[in-house]
Design an enzyme around this catalytic site. Structure first.
Site, short mmCIF file in Angstrom:
data_model
loop_
_atom_site.label_atom_id
_atom_site.label_comp_id
_atom_site.label_asym_id
_atom_site.label_seq_id
_atom_site.Cartn_x
_atom_site.Cartn_y
_atom_site.Cartn_z
N ASP A 92 3.75 2.77 -4.70
CA ASP A 92 2.63 3.17 -5.56
C ASP A 92 2.46 2.17 -6.70
O ASP A 92 3.33 2.05 -7.57
CB ASP A 92 2.96 4.58 -6.10
CG ASP A 92 1.85 5.14 -6.97
OD1 ASP A 92 0.96 4.38 -7.41
OD2 ASP A 92 1.88 6.36 -7.22
N VAL A 93 1.33 1.47 -6.73
CA VAL A 93 1.13 0.43 -7.75
C VAL A 93 0.94 0.99 -9.16
O VAL A 93 0.95 0.22 -10.12
CB VAL A 93 -0.06 -0.50 -7.41
CG1 VAL A 93 0.19 -1.31 -6.17
CG2 VAL A 93 -1.36 0.27 -7.32
N TYR B 198 -14.46 5.50 -13.62
CA TYR B 198 -14.33 4.30 -12.78
C TYR B 198 -14.95 3.09 -13.49
O TYR B 198 -14.38 2.00 -13.49
CB TYR B 198 -15.02 4.57 -11.44
CG TYR B 198 -14.87 3.47 -10.41
CD1 TYR B 198 -13.65 3.20 -9.81
CD2 TYR B 198 -15.98 2.71 -10.01
CE1 TYR B 198 -13.52 2.20 -8.83
CE2 TYR B 198 -15.87 1.72 -9.03
CZ TYR B 198 -14.64 1.48 -8.45
OH TYR B 198 -14.52 0.49 -7.50
N SER C 93 -15.40 -4.88 -9.84
CA SER C 93 -16.53 -4.25 -9.15
C SER C 93 -17.80 -4.55 -9.94
O SER C 93 -17.73 -4.83 -11.14
CB SER C 93 -16.30 -2.73 -9.12
OG SER C 93 -17.45 -2.06 -8.66
N ASP D 52 0.88 -1.18 0.00
CA ASP D 52 0.00 0.00 0.00
C ASP D 52 0.91 1.22 0.00
O ASP D 52 2.14 1.08 0.09
CB ASP D 52 -0.92 0.05 1.24
CG ASP D 52 -2.23 0.79 0.96
OD1 ASP D 52 -3.30 0.17 0.90
OD2 ASP D 52 -2.17 2.03 0.79
N LYS E 18 -12.90 -0.36 -14.30
CA LYS E 18 -13.26 -1.69 -13.78
C LYS E 18 -13.73 -2.62 -14.92
O LYS E 18 -13.55 -3.83 -14.85
CB LYS E 18 -14.32 -1.55 -12.68
CG LYS E 18 -13.77 -0.91 -11.40
CD LYS E 18 -12.61 -1.72 -10.81
CE LYS E 18 -12.12 -1.16 -9.49
NZ LYS E 18 -11.04 -1.95 -8.89
#
Ligand code: NDP
Length: 270
Positions: free
Chosen positions: A61-62, A152, A139, A37, A156
């Site tokens: 940071d991914v 978003y 999601s 994280d 997703k």
């Protein structure tokens, strides 16, 4: 003997919500867990009480693919292998298309999509060796559209279809790729909705179970998909949504039955 004894699991976004519950679930079930994280202090909190020998805290940071490669390399140098990659870290920024800044669009796509693609690329050589599995956190917003949530939704949707495409590509090599598609789950992400009672009621009345999930109810499904109980499950986007997506979108008319002259326990031809 626990079901993930000796297995090495990476969980991104493990400081909070679904990621924290997932990391704890795998630790409870005997795995070695790499917790990623941005906030290191919160990762320490998530892993407190567990055997430090089975924990690698890796903050970063991914959305930065150089970072992801370093996370994978350090995982293998510490634990020798990778069995499960859980791509969970994500953000949501809502707004109408013309009200959403270009920066927000790029941030969502980098955090929610690039991160998944590049984490998989980095981890894949090790997953091919272990015949491991990948679980992406998509999601219900990846399975259909919402009002004022196009960035978003797009991110997703990309995660859900990446999951399907890689399930086809990697299945023959013994690597399974699945996703969970949670509905409303009470975490930091839903705090703004929880603080607005009327809006929260709107969300909950669409869910047949009549409530949102707690993060542990998503974590247990992620663990199932990674487990020996799911060895023939590949390419699914498994809704964990209390039945939300079982609806075709029509409103619940139960409260209006009396207006048509019949009670809920009787029938009438329409
Ligand atoms: P939380 O905000 O509680 O947890 C997400 C975690 O990811 C946070 O700790 C966050 O850190 C971290 N994170 C964000 N950006 C990055 C990054 N670039 N690199 C590393 N870590 C990062 O949210 P949830 O647990 O609810 O969300 C987890 C996943 O579940 C997300 O992918 C989300 O889209 C998805 N989801 C959530 C639903 C819900 O109702 N809660 C429903 C459906 C899907 P920080 O707080 O510092 O930003």
């Amino acid at each position: 003997m626990s079901r993930f004894d000796g297995k090495v699991v990476i969980v991104t976004g493990a400081a909070s919500g679904i990621g924290a519950a997932t990391a704890k679930r795998f630790l409870d079930d005997g795995a070695f867990v790499v917790l990623n994280d941005i906030r290191r202090d919160k990762l320490v909190e998530t892993s407190s009480g567990f055997d430090p020998g089975r924990v690698l805290i890796h903050s970063g940071d991914v959305s930065d693919r150089t970072y992801l490669q370093a996370m994978v390399d350090e995982t293998v140098s510490r634990f020798d292998r990778i069995d499960v990659l859980v791509n969970n870290a994500g953000i949501e920024i809502i707004g109408p298309i013309l009200g959403t800044s270009i920066e927000s669009w790029h941030k969502i796509m980098q955090t929610n999509v690039d991160s998944v693609y590049f984490a998989i690329r980095s981890a894949l050589p090790h997953l091919l060796k272990s015949k491991g599995s990948i679980i992406n956190v998509s999601s219900t917003c990846g399975l259909g559209g919402d009002w004022y949530n196009s960035a978003y939704n797009a991110s997703k949707g990309a995660v859900s279809n990446l999951t399907r495409a890689l399930a086809l590509e990697l299945g023959i090599s013994g690597v399974r790729v699945n996703a969970v598609a949670p509905g409303t789950t009470f975490t930091e992400m839903t705090k703004p909705i929880e603080q607005h009672a009327a809006l929260m009621t709107k969300f909950l009345e669409r869910i047949p179970l009549g409530r949102g999930a707690i993060p542990e109810e998503v974590a247990s499904v992620i663990a199932f998909l990674a487990s020996e109980d799911a060895t023939f499950v590949n390419g699914v986007n498994l809704p964990v949504d209390g039945g939300l997506t079982a609806s075709n979108g029509q409103p619940n008319a139960t409260a209006f039955l009396a207006d048509f002259g019949f009670a809920s326990q009787s029938e009438q031809r329409l």
